[in-house]
Design a protein around this motif. Sequence first.
Motif: not given
Length: 251
Positions: A45-47, A53-55, A101-102, A187-188
């Motif tokens: 769940l943490a991952l 957040q990265r997305i 995961y993109i 970055k996009s």
Amino acid sequence: MKSTGEIKKILQAATIEELPEFVKEYAADARAGVRKLVETASKRLALLEKEKQRIETLRVYEEQYKDCRYICGIDEVGRGPLAGPVVAGAVILPKDCRILYINDSKQLSEKKREELYDIIMAQALSCGVGYASPERIDEINILQATYEAMRQAIGKLSCRPDILLNDAVTIPQVSIPQVPIIKGDAKSISIGAASIIAKVTRDRLMQDYDKVFPEYDFAGNKGYGSAGHIEALKKYGPSPIHRKSFLKNLL
């Protein structure tokens, strides 16, 4: 009371959406084996939260240009290989797209790229792919051939973009506003999606070429100058899909 083995099977079968309920149900179980299973579920769940957040950070440019109806990411694959075409991808994602995961396609495993390719193709508003052949690369040089493949990819979109987010370059002879972004595929989300579409498309092409020209191991090296590829070139000479302008210093 369920055994630890039974609970383990429940965790193994659980979808990511079911993990919060799993943690809630077994968090109070004092057995060491169950505590480890709960810890495993909590880490997953943490991952997931970290990936979400990265997305969001990959959507900075999409948010910046959110007033545009159609935002198109552009990227290319295959500028460096000794053989095969250069391939460009153009992708318009829905405004609220958050495909997990993109990333820059080079940062992903082949399996993950294939999975994401299918998801992107299913969710994108439009995708276009452009190609420049080895002959064309030899004729006009790799940079101009790359621009040509990018223009072709844009031309294959079913809707006209309002803005282009490009990986590093500004494409000549295109009237649509462009934003070149250095390392844009990391970055996009739109450029990352385009890089995956281009990479999977080109890799599949090179796997097909491998069946026609098996001596060069195109399925393994994708046309790049691996030691085995260069050795095969010296032994067999260039194939019809080799870029002759790239081989001058090798042969």
